[in-house]
Motif scaffolding. Structure first.
Motif, PDB file in Angstrom:
ATOM      1  N   LEU A   1     -13.168  -7.849   3.585  1.00 58.82           N
ATOM      2  CA  LEU A   1     -14.234  -7.159   4.311  1.00 58.82           C
ATOM      3  C   LEU A   1     -15.441  -8.051   4.560  1.00 58.82           C
ATOM      4  CD1 LEU A   1     -14.227  -3.722   2.481  1.00 58.82           C
ATOM      5  CD2 LEU A   1     -14.155  -4.037   4.957  1.00 58.82           C
ATOM      6  N   PHE A   2     -15.793  -8.830   3.541  1.00 52.95           N
ATOM      7  CA  PHE A   2     -17.052  -9.581   3.632  1.00 52.95           C
ATOM      8  C   PHE A   2     -16.867 -11.012   4.132  1.00 52.95           C
ATOM      9  CE2 PHE A   2     -18.097  -5.990   1.087  1.00 52.95           C
ATOM     10  CZ  PHE A   2     -19.377  -5.676   1.508  1.00 52.95           C
ATOM     11  N   TYR A   3     -15.705 -11.614   3.851  1.00 51.86           N
ATOM     12  CA  TYR A   3     -15.519 -13.031   4.239  1.00 51.86           C
ATOM     13  C   TYR A   3     -14.313 -13.216   5.151  1.00 51.86           C
ATOM     14  CZ  TYR A   3     -18.407 -13.216   0.083  1.00 51.86           C
ATOM     15  OH  TYR A   3     -19.394 -12.979  -0.832  1.00 51.86           O
ATOM     16  N   ASN A   4     -13.687 -12.106   5.518  1.00 56.27           N
ATOM     17  CA  ASN A   4     -12.539 -12.169   6.422  1.00 56.27           C
ATOM     18  C   ASN A   4     -11.371 -13.009   5.874  1.00 56.27           C
ATOM     19  OD1 ASN A   4     -11.543 -11.087   8.674  1.00 56.27           O
ATOM     20  ND2 ASN A   4     -12.295 -12.673  10.065  1.00 56.27           N
ATOM     21  N   THR A   5     -11.277 -13.094   4.565  1.00 53.98           N
ATOM     22  CA  THR A   5     -10.168 -13.849   3.962  1.00 53.98           C
ATOM     23  C   THR A   5      -8.901 -12.987   4.017  1.00 53.98           C
ATOM     24  OG1 THR A   5     -10.901 -13.021   1.836  1.00 53.98           O
ATOM     25  CG2 THR A   5     -11.542 -15.277   2.375  1.00 53.98           C
ATOM     26  N   PRO A   6      -7.728 -13.623   4.083  1.00 53.57           N
ATOM     27  CA  PRO A   6      -6.513 -12.816   4.268  1.00 53.57           C
ATOM     28  C   PRO A   6      -6.113 -12.050   3.011  1.00 53.57           C
ATOM     29  CG  PRO A   6      -5.962 -15.146   4.078  1.00 53.57           C
ATOM     30  CD  PRO A   6      -7.462 -15.072   4.053  1.00 53.57           C
ATOM     31  N   ILE A   7      -5.449 -10.919   3.226  1.00 53.74           N
ATOM     32  CA  ILE A   7      -4.823 -10.166   2.130  1.00 53.74           C
ATOM     33  C   ILE A   7      -3.385 -10.679   2.032  1.00 53.74           C
ATOM     34  CG2 ILE A   7      -4.012  -7.841   1.474  1.00 53.74           C
ATOM     35  CD1 ILE A   7      -6.546  -6.826   3.070  1.00 53.74           C
ATOM     36  N   HIS A   8      -2.878 -10.810   0.831  1.00 54.34           N
ATOM     37  CA  HIS A   8      -1.511 -11.303   0.615  1.00 54.34           C
ATOM     38  C   HIS A   8      -0.561 -10.610   1.605  1.00 54.34           C
ATOM     39  CE1 HIS A   8       2.286 -12.277  -1.228  1.00 54.34           C
ATOM     40  NE2 HIS A   8       1.680 -13.003  -2.155  1.00 54.34           N
ATOM     41  N   SER A   9       0.256 -11.398   2.307  1.00 49.40           N
ATOM     42  CA  SER A   9       1.056 -10.824   3.401  1.00 49.40           C
ATOM     43  C   SER A   9       2.021  -9.739   2.925  1.00 49.40           C
ATOM     44  CB  SER A   9       1.827 -11.929   4.120  1.00 49.40           C
ATOM     45  OG  SER A   9       2.671 -12.567   3.181  1.00 49.40           O
ATOM     46  N   GLU A  10       2.481  -9.812   1.657  1.00 49.38           N
ATOM     47  CA  GLU A  10       3.425  -8.781   1.184  1.00 49.38           C
ATOM     48  C   GLU A  10       2.714  -7.493   0.770  1.00 49.38           C
ATOM     49  OE1 GLU A  10       6.698  -9.976  -1.490  1.00 49.38           O
ATOM     50  OE2 GLU A  10       6.081 -12.019  -1.023  1.00 49.38           O
ATOM     51  N   ALA A  11       1.369  -7.549   0.681  1.00 51.78           N
ATOM     52  CA  ALA A  11       0.621  -6.344   0.305  1.00 51.78           C
ATOM     53  C   ALA A  11      -0.201  -5.802   1.477  1.00 51.78           C
ATOM     54  CB  ALA A  11      -0.317  -6.667  -0.864  1.00 51.78           C
ATOM     55  N   SER A  12      -0.466  -6.663   2.455  1.00 49.51           N
ATOM     56  CA  SER A  12      -1.347  -6.273   3.556  1.00 49.51           C
ATOM     57  C   SER A  12      -0.749  -5.125   4.367  1.00 49.51           C
ATOM     58  CB  SER A  12      -1.575  -7.476   4.463  1.00 49.51           C
ATOM     59  OG  SER A  12      -2.208  -7.032   5.642  1.00 49.51           O
ATOM     60  N   LEU A  13      -1.638  -4.199   4.760  1.00 48.49           N
ATOM     61  CA  LEU A  13      -1.202  -3.061   5.575  1.00 48.49           C
ATOM     62  C   LEU A  13      -0.683  -3.507   6.945  1.00 48.49           C
ATOM     63  CD1 LEU A  13      -1.283  -0.082   4.781  1.00 48.49           C
ATOM     64  CD2 LEU A  13      -3.299   0.162   6.204  1.00 48.49           C
ATOM     65  N   GLU A  14      -1.040  -4.737   7.330  1.00 53.30           N
ATOM     66  CA  GLU A  14      -0.606  -5.232   8.647  1.00 53.30           C
ATOM     67  C   GLU A  14       0.911  -5.199   8.806  1.00 53.30           C
ATOM     68  OE1 GLU A  14      -2.275  -9.056   9.400  1.00 53.30           O
ATOM     69  OE2 GLU A  14      -4.310  -8.241   9.551  1.00 53.30           O
ATOM     70  N   ARG A  15       1.642  -5.278   7.684  1.00 54.80           N
ATOM     71  CA  ARG A  15       3.101  -5.269   7.818  1.00 54.80           C
ATOM     72  C   ARG A  15       3.611  -3.929   8.339  1.00 54.80           C
ATOM     73  NH1 ARG A  15       2.039  -4.073   2.399  1.00 54.80           N
ATOM     74  NH2 ARG A  15       3.655  -3.122   1.099  1.00 54.80           N
ATOM     75  N   PHE A  16       2.751  -2.906   8.311  1.00 59.97           N
ATOM     76  CA  PHE A  16       3.160  -1.583   8.803  1.00 59.97           C
ATOM     77  C   PHE A  16       2.487  -1.233  10.131  1.00 59.97           C
ATOM     78  CE2 PHE A  16       3.667  -1.284   4.155  1.00 59.97           C
ATOM     79  CZ  PHE A  16       5.041  -1.095   4.134  1.00 59.97           C
ATOM     80  N   ASN A  17       1.903  -2.227  10.786  1.00 59.26           N
ATOM     81  CA  ASN A  17       1.188  -1.931  12.041  1.00 59.26           C
ATOM     82  C   ASN A  17       2.032  -1.121  13.010  1.00 59.26           C
ATOM     83  OD1 ASN A  17      -1.153  -3.031  11.253  1.00 59.26           O
ATOM     84  ND2 ASN A  17      -1.089  -4.834  12.568  1.00 59.26           N
ATOM     85  N   ALA A  18       3.298  -1.498  13.130  1.00 57.16           N
ATOM     86  CA  ALA A  18       4.145  -0.816  14.118  1.00 57.16           C
ATOM     87  C   ALA A  18       4.284   0.672  13.777  1.00 57.16           C
ATOM     88  CB  ALA A  18       5.509  -1.482  14.173  1.00 57.16           C
ATOM     89  N   ILE A  19       4.593   0.982  12.506  1.00 59.30           N
ATOM     90  CA  ILE A  19       4.816   2.415  12.210  1.00 59.30           C
ATOM     91  C   ILE A  19       3.497   3.199  12.151  1.00 59.30           C
ATOM     92  CG2 ILE A  19       7.050   2.132  11.040  1.00 59.30           C
ATOM     93  CD1 ILE A  19       5.552   2.746   8.422  1.00 59.30           C
ATOM     94  N   LEU A  20       2.392   2.525  11.841  1.00 60.65           N
ATOM     95  CA  LEU A  20       1.124   3.259  11.785  1.00 60.65           C
ATOM     96  C   LEU A  20       0.552   3.501  13.179  1.00 60.65           C
ATOM     97  CD1 LEU A  20      -0.569   1.635   8.652  1.00 60.65           C
ATOM     98  CD2 LEU A  20       0.449   3.897   8.814  1.00 60.65           C
ATOM     99  N   LYS A  21       0.919   2.632  14.107  1.00 54.96           N
ATOM    100  CA  LYS A  21       0.450   2.845  15.485  1.00 54.96           C
ATOM    101  C   LYS A  21       1.202   3.996  16.126  1.00 54.96           C
ATOM    102  CE  LYS A  21      -1.342  -1.686  16.677  1.00 54.96           C
ATOM    103  NZ  LYS A  21      -1.004  -3.004  17.202  1.00 54.96           N
TER     104      LYS A  21
END
Ligand code: FAD
Length: 361
Positions: free
Chosen positions: A341-361
């Motif tokens: 949130l504060f430094y825009n550093t990445p979240i671990h790819s296996e934990a990041s919500l981005e892996r579910f972008n398709a189903i959440l969209k």
């Protein structure tokens, strides 16, 4: 934080709303308290939530196959530093180093343990004195040792952190009702609270959250007993199918099972009878059962946490899905979320919500 008093409750402008103060909401609010951001936690203090029934074991190896816990080296390094810092704030020790005495229930399990040591002995050994516990336990096939493992003092940390939040007017003790949440691209409003973002740390309640219900959550029920016996050394965790954990004052936590299919969330007679039988076969000393509880773990089919923000509603976030390992995972991923949130550093790819972008969209 700004307060504008109305006749119901004060109006508030904050940077973040956190829903839930289990282990996830505790660490998230702790890391936010280290920034300049303002926040309010909403938690209705439900009894028997996962964080209230769990005992707080941090085990570097997992399951029957004794595999190293996912990213354990990074998790442990972070955990030790994080607990050291939090201890300074709440004024008592919250993490104790311990070892698991793992009694083998069959010869095959004994030989699997030995094979694992041949592959990697970083957390495993077979102590030479195999008679050490023979006055206390029945064990035919010897025991191994898993160390170091840790015990996180969940029972004290969550209420003590809550007291800090209450003292700073940073918690509302009430039920959060999602129908009252309104949002635009830039802000969220819950009743009379305006915030930039809202982050859900509400355990199994998130399973019905309209923004996150498509995540692969799964319910996993666990039951535990508390027994009283004067006889055990308090420095070890003992395991033989079930686990026996010292709690002080001659009390021991005994658990747990992992039920994927269950009819209700309450403690069952079936678990009670089965565990009593196991204890009678295993322990050589008398014990008294003093409590019996059940809870549901916020698990998920992938066994990886859910950390991040919704791909469309970017001011709605989540820190959840810790499964059987909330104490090990929550401090690390709460910090990653705050750094993101504060430094825009990445979240671990296996934990990041981005892996579910398709189903959440
Ligand atoms: C029997 C058992 C043994 C376990 N043993 C261990 C262990 O030894 N080590 C380990 O690391 N993990 C263990 N776990 C797993 C661990 O408990 C979980 O991973 C962890 O507690 C999940 O924490 P959480 O903060 O996500 O959710 P929770 O603990 O469920 O917290 C959610 C919070 O949100 C609040 N809330 C929910 N909905 C609302 C709402 N609508 N309004 C307001 N407040 C709300 C609840 O009151 C609660 O305080 C165990 C679990 C069980 C069941």
């Amino acid at each position: 934080m700004q307060f504008f008093y109305s006749n119901y409750v004060c109006n508030m402008n904050v940077d973040f709303i956190i829903v839930g103060q289990g282990i996830c909401g505790t660490w998230l609010s702790y890391y936010l308290s280290k920034t300049n951001a303002s926040f309010i936690v909403i938690d209705n203090n439900q009894p028997n939530t996962s964080s209230k029934v769990a005992v707080g074991i941090i085990n570097p190896v997992t399951g029957r196959r004794i595999v190293k816990t996912w990213i354990i080296d990074s998790l442990l390094l972070h955990l030790e530093n994080a607990c050291f810092e939090l201890e300074k704030e709440i004024g008592f020790s919250i993490l104790s180093q311990n070892k698991i005495i793992d009694f083998f229930s069959t010869l095959q399990i004994q030989s699997a343990f030995k094979n694992k040591i041949d592959e990697d002995d970083s957390f495993l050994k077979i102590p030479t004195n195999q008679n050490e516990f023979e006055t206390l336990f029945n064990y035919e096939f010897g025991f191994g040792e898993i160390s170091p493992c840790y015990l996180f003092n969940l029972k004290k940390v969550i209420p003590e952190w809550r007291k800090k939040l209450i003292a700073k007017n940073q918690i509302l003790e009430e039920l959060f009702v999602i129908d009252n949440l309104k949002f635009t691209n830039t802000k969220v409003t819950y009743k009379n609270i305006n915030a930039s973002k809202i982050i859900f740390c509400d355990g199994i309640t998130s399973f019905n959250n309209p923004y996150f219900k498509n995540l692969p959550f799964s319910f996993n029920k666990g039951e535990v007993l508390q027994i009283e016996t004067a006889e055990f050394p308090a420095s070890n965790i003992f395991k033989k199918g079930i686990v026996l954990v010292p709690q002080g004052d001659n009390l021991f936590w005994v658990g747990s099972n992992y039920e994927w299919n269950f009819a209700h969330i309450n403690p069952t007679n079936e678990f009670l009878e089965k565990t009593k039988k196991q204890l009678n076969n295993w322990l050589k000393v008398p014990f008294k059962i003093v409590d019996h509880k059940a809870s549901i773990r916020p698990s998920n089919l992938e066994r990886r946490p859910f950390v991040g923000f919704h791909p469309i509603h970017q001011n709605i976030g989540i820190l959840n899905g810790m499964g059987t390992k909330g104490c090990t995972l929550a401090p690390y991923f709460a910090k990653q979320l705050v750094d993101n949130l504060f430094y825009n550093t990445p979240i671990h790819s296996e934990a990041s919500l981005e892996r579910f972008n398709a189903i959440l969209k």
